[in-house]
Write an enzyme that holds these catalytic residues in place. Structure first.
Site, PDB file in Angstrom:
ATOM      1  N   HIS A   1      19.234  -9.978  11.914  1.00  0.00           N
ATOM      2  CA  HIS A   1      19.547 -10.927  10.931  1.00  0.00           C
ATOM      3  C   HIS A   1      20.516 -10.659  10.062  1.00  0.00           C
ATOM      4  CE1 HIS A   1      15.468 -13.573  11.468  1.00  0.00           C
ATOM      5  NE2 HIS A   1      16.100 -13.131  12.592  1.00  0.00           N
TER       6      HIS A   1
ATOM      7  N   SER B   1      22.482 -13.519  15.434  1.00  0.00           N
ATOM      8  CA  SER B   1      22.218 -13.468  16.883  1.00  0.00           C
ATOM      9  C   SER B   1      23.620 -13.651  17.538  1.00  0.00           C
ATOM     10  CB  SER B   1      21.328 -14.321  17.511  1.00  0.00           C
ATOM     11  OG  SER B   1      20.056 -14.346  16.704  1.00  0.00           O
TER      12      SER B   1
ATOM     13  N   LYS C   1      12.074 -24.558  20.491  1.00  0.00           N
ATOM     14  CA  LYS C   1      12.741 -24.177  21.815  1.00  0.00           C
ATOM     15  C   LYS C   1      12.025 -22.688  22.240  1.00  0.00           C
ATOM     16  CE  LYS C   1      17.106 -23.224  24.192  1.00  0.00           C
ATOM     17  NZ  LYS C   1      18.345 -23.530  24.160  1.00  0.00           N
ATOM     18  N   ASP C   2      11.533 -21.899  21.389  1.00  0.00           N
ATOM     19  CA  ASP C   2      10.803 -20.670  21.667  1.00  0.00           C
ATOM     20  C   ASP C   2       9.361 -20.989  22.222  1.00  0.00           C
ATOM     21  OD1 ASP C   2      13.157 -19.115  21.214  1.00  0.00           O
ATOM     22  OD2 ASP C   2      12.417 -17.962  19.527  1.00  0.00           O
TER      23      ASP C   2
ATOM     24  N   GLU D   1       3.140   3.236  37.407  1.00  0.00           N
ATOM     25  CA  GLU D   1       3.201   1.864  37.165  1.00  0.00           C
ATOM     26  C   GLU D   1       4.598   1.322  37.350  1.00  0.00           C
ATOM     27  OE1 GLU D   1       0.072   0.737  36.984  1.00  0.00           O
ATOM     28  OE2 GLU D   1       0.124  -0.309  35.299  1.00  0.00           O
TER      29      GLU D   1
END
Lengths: 255, 412
Positions: free
Chosen positions: B212, B216, B240-241, B284
Site C-alpha cells: 500500500h 499495486s 471484483k475480488d 506433496e
C-alpha cells in the site's frame, strides 16, 4: 477475462497432468475395473452389497484381519436397524473393567464397541500367519493406489504361478500383488458364505460385496460429503452470478 | 479522501487510536489502478486461504492428539466421530493445496508483470518469506497425521540438514529431539505448525503495508500518474475480488467434496512404520519442483544447496532483471521466455513425482539447468538487449486504448 480463463485452464490441465503422472509413480499395474455404484458425483453405497460384504468380512476376513476403526453403531449407515446392530455387537465378547472389586470381566459387545481384532498384538498375528502380518482393513481401500479396483482385483487375482516363477514355501501367486508373492492364501471360494438374501455366493460376487463394505468402512461419510458438495456448489454458482451482476453494475461508471 | 467519522464512539476511539481510519484507508479508499485484471485477485485469495487454514486448523487441533501412538487414530476419530470432522480435515488438507495453487499463480503473475521491480523489492521479498514459511508449515502439517508418507517425508527432509559439513549430524539430532524421527519430533512439529501460521499472518501485514505504500502494480506496469488512473478499492475491487473468490471456491469445492484424496498419497492412510520404507517417497505436489531440483544433483550437499538456491535466486530477481519495463505485455522476448519458464516448472513438478530413474533423471537435470539459466542468464541478458514495445503514457490511456505515445519504440 476470456484470455485469462484460457491461460488458467491450460495451466490447470498441464498441472493435473504433471501431478497425475507424478502420483502414478510405481502403480503401473492395470487393475480390473468395476463400475462401482458409489463412485461418481451422485454415487451412493449399494446397501445390500455392503450388507453382504459385512457378512463376508465377518465370516472370512475377520479370521485374520482387524477392522479396528469401525464401530458397530456406524453399521446403521448401511441400513441395519438399531436392534440388528445390537444383535451383531452382542455376538462378540469384550474384556472390560476393572469392576468395583478391581477385577476384569467379560461382557457382550455393545454398539459403541469397535470390531475386535482377531489377534492380541502384531507378534501374535505374525506367529499365526507364517510371519506375515494381516493388515487392518479399516482404511485399506483408501490406502492403496487403485482403491476399490485394487482390493477387488487382489481378491480375484489368485492364480497358478507361471512356469519357472520362484514362489517360496507358504507364499501364493497373485496377479495383482506387487511382486506377485503374497502370504495370504486365496480367501474366497465358491459358496464360502451363504447369503441370506439368496444371492449366489460366487468368488466374484463376494469379492465385489466385501469391497463395497470396505469402501464404506474407509470412507463412511462419502454420501454426506457428496450431498453437501452439490448444495455448496449450487449455492456458489448462484452467488457467483449475483457477484458478477453486482460487479458489472459497480464497474459500469469506470471508463 | 481522508477519514472523517461522524459517529461519536468512532470519533472518540479514532482520536486516541487511529486504527479505524487506518483500516478505512487500507480497505476502503486505497487508490488502486483501475486496470487490474483477475490475475490480481490471487493476493486477496491467498489471504482468504490463510484464514481458512487457521480457522479449520484451530478446530482440528481441539480433536487431534500429537503422540506417535495416538496421532493416526485421532485423525480417524476426526474423520468418523467428530461432527463435520471429515469436512474440517478435508478442508484443511485440500486447503493447503489450494493455498499453494493461489500463491503460485500470485507469484507467476508477479513474474509476468514485473511486480518485483523497484520500488517493490521488499514487497517481493516479504512475499518470498511468506512462501518459505508456508513451505515449512505445510511440511510439518503433513507430518501430523503420522501416516507412512508423514513419517518418511519427515525422515527424508530432516536428513537433508545432515548434508551440512561438520555440524550436519548434530543439527539433525537437534531437529529430531532424538536419534530418529519420533515422538519428540512429532510434538515439536505440532507446536511449530500451530505457531508459524501466525508468523505468516504477521508477515502478511508487512506485505500489505509495503504494497500500500507504493500501490499495486498493474498490467501495464506503469505507475499511477493522476486521479484518472485510480479508483478506490471499495467497492470496485471488493466486488471484483468477491466474484473471483466465488469462482475459486467452486474449484476448491470440486476437490473438497468430490476428490478429497486426489492430491494426497494413499500411503498416508497406512500408519507410520519406521521398519517399512514405502516403495517411493514423494512429497506433496507443491514441493515436487524443488524435490526434482534436489535430486538433480548426485551429491547430497550439492542437491540441498541447489534446492535452497532455487528460492534464494528469487530474492535476487529485482536486480537480475535489468529491464526498465515492468510488464511482459511490452516485452515480446521476455513474454516468450516467461511461458517457457512456466512449462519448465511444470516439467520439474512432473519429474519430482517420478522415481529416480532414466529418463527422468536426465529430464530433471535439464529442467533444473534451465530454471537457473532463465533466472541467472537469460533474464539479465534479455533486459539488456530486448527492444520493448511502446509504452502508453498513462494507465488511463492504455485503458481507453488510445494510440500509444512513441517512447523509443519501433512500431505501434
Amino acid at each position: 477475462m476470456l484470455k485469462m480463463i484460457k491461460s488458467i485452464s491450460a495451466a490447470a490441465v498441464l498441472s493435473v497432468m504433471a501431478i497425475t503422472g507424478a502420483n502414478a509413480a510405481g502403480g503401473n499395474i492395470d487393475y480390473k475395473s468395476v463400475d462401482w455404484q458409489h463412485t461418481g458425483m451422485f454415487g451412493t453405497y449399494d446397501r445390500s452389497a455392503a450388507q453382504r460384504g459385512l457378512q463376508v468380512y465377518r465370516e472370512v476376513c475377520a479370521g485374520c484381519h482387524a477392522l479396528e476403526l469401525v464401530a458397530f453403531r456406524t453399521l446403521q449407515d448401511l441400513g441395519f436397524t438399531e436392534a440388528e446392530v445390537k444383535a451383531i455387537a452382542a455376538e462378540y465378547e469384550y474384556v472390560d473393567g476393572p469392576d468395583d472389586e478391581g477385577e476384569m470381566f467379560t461382557r457382550a459387545g455393545k454398539p459403541f464397541d469397535k470390531f475386535p481384532a482377531p489377534f492380541a498384538n502384531e507378534k501374535a498375528a505374525r506367529a499365526s500367519n507364517g510371519g506375515a502380518y494381516p493388515p487392518d482393513l479399516s482404511l485399506m481401500v483408501k490406502a492403496r493406489s487403485g482403491a476399490e479396483n485394487y482390493v477387488y482385483s487382489l481378491l480375484t487375482g489368485f492364480e497358478e504361478a507361471p512356469e519357472g516363477f520362484d514362489l517360496p514355501e507358504g507364499m501364493h501367486y497373485n496377479e495383482y500383488f506387487p511382486g506377485h508373492k503374497i502370504a495370504m492364501a486365496p480367501p474366497l471360494f465358491e459358496d464360502g458364505v451363504e447369503y441370506s438374501d439368496g444371492t449366489k455366493a460366487s468368488v466374484d460376487q463376494m469379492a465385489k460385496d466385501v469391497t463395497v463394505f470396505l469402501a464404506w468402512a474407509a470412507e463412511p461419510k462419502l454420501e454426506q460429503r457428496k450431498n453437501m458438495g452439490l448444495k455448496v456448489i449450487l449455492f456458489l454458482l448462484l452467488m457467483s452470478g449475483i457477484f458478477y451482476a453486482a460487479k458489472r453494475k459497480v464497474w459500469s461508471d469506470v471508463h | 479522501m481522508s477519514f472523517e467519522p461522524k459517529n461519536p464512539v468512532v470519533k472518540w476511539v479514532e482520536h486516541r487510536l487511529p486504527i479505524i481510519g487506518m483500516m478505512h484507508h487500507a480497505l476502503y479508499d486505497y487508490p488502486t489502478p483501475k486496470n487490474l485484471s483477475y490475475w490480481w485477485t490471487f493476493g486477496s485469495l491467498a489471504g482468504f486461504m490463510l484464514v481458512v487454514q487457521i480457522v479449520t486448523g484451530i478446530v482440528l487441533s481441539m480433536h487431534y492428539t500429537a503422540h506417535v501412538d495416538l496421532a493416526f487414530n485421532s485423525v480417524e476419530h476426526i474423520m468418523r466421530d467428530v461432527n463435520y470432522g471429515w469436512l474440517l480435515r478435508y478442508m484443511h488438507a485440500n486447503g493447503a493445496s489450494m493455498f499453494f495453487i493461489v500463491v503460485y499463480l500470485h507469484m507467476f503473475r508477479g513474474l509476468y508483470y514485473g511486480s518485483y521491480k523497484a520500488p517493490r523489492e521488499l514487497l517481493w521479498w516479504l512475499g518470498l518469506v511468506i512462501f518459505l514459511l508456508m513451505m515449512a508449515t505445510a511440511f510439518m502439517g503433513y507430518v501430523l497425521p503420522w501416516g507412512q508418507m508423514s513419517f518418511w517425508g519427515a525422515t527424508v527432509i530432516t536428513n537433508l540438514f545432515g548434508a551440512i559439513p561438520v555440524v550436519g549430524e548434530a543439527i539433525v539430532t537437534w531437529l529430531w529431539g532424538g536419534f530418529s524421527v519420533d515422538n519428540p519430533t512429532l510434538n515439536r512439529f505440532f507446536s511449530l505448525h500451530y505457531l508459524l501460521p501466525f508468523v505468516i499472518a504477521g508477515v502478511v501485514i508487512l506485505h500489505i503495508w509495503a504494497l500500500h505504500h507504493h500501490g499495486s502494480n498493474n498490467p501495464t506496469g506503469i505507475e499511477i500518474k493522476d486521479k484518472q488512473d485510480s479508483i478506490p478499492f471499495h467497492p470496485y475491487y471488493t466486488i471484483k475480488d468477491l466474484f473471483g473468490m466465488a469462482i475459486f471456491l467452486i474449484f476448491f469445492s470440486a476437490f473438497l467434496f468430490y476428490a478429497p484424496n486426489y492430491l494426497g498419497h494413499p500411503d498416508n492412510y497406512i500408519p507410520a512404520n519406521p521398519l517399512v520404507t514405502p516403495a517411493h517417497i514423494v512429497p506433496e505436489w507443491y514441493f515436487l519442483p524443488f524435490y526434482a531440483i534436489l535430486r538433480a544433483v548426485p551429491d547430497k550437499l550439492g542437491g540441498v544447496l541447489l534446492m535452497f538456491g532455487a528460492i534464494a535466486v528469487l530474492f535476487a530477481l529485482p536486480w537480475l532483471d535489468k529491464s526498465r519495463v515492468r510488464s511482459a505485455r511490452f516485452r515480446p522476448i521476455y513474454k516468450q521466455l516467461f511461458w517457457i519458464f512456466v512449462i519448465d516448472c511444470v516439467i520439474l513438478t512432473y519429474v519430482g513425482g517420478k522415481p529416480a530413474e532414466e529418463p527422468f533423471i536426465l529430464i530433471g537435470r535439464l529442467a533444473t539447468a534451465y530454471y537457473f539459466l532463465h533466472i541467472l542468464v537469460l533474464l539479465p541478458l534479455v533486459g539488456l538487449f530486448e527492444k520493448h514495445k511502446p509504452l502508453p503514457a498513462s494507465i488511463s490511456e492504455a485503458v481507453l486504448d488510445k494510440k500509444p505515445a512513441a517512447e523509443g519504440a519501433s512500431n505501434a
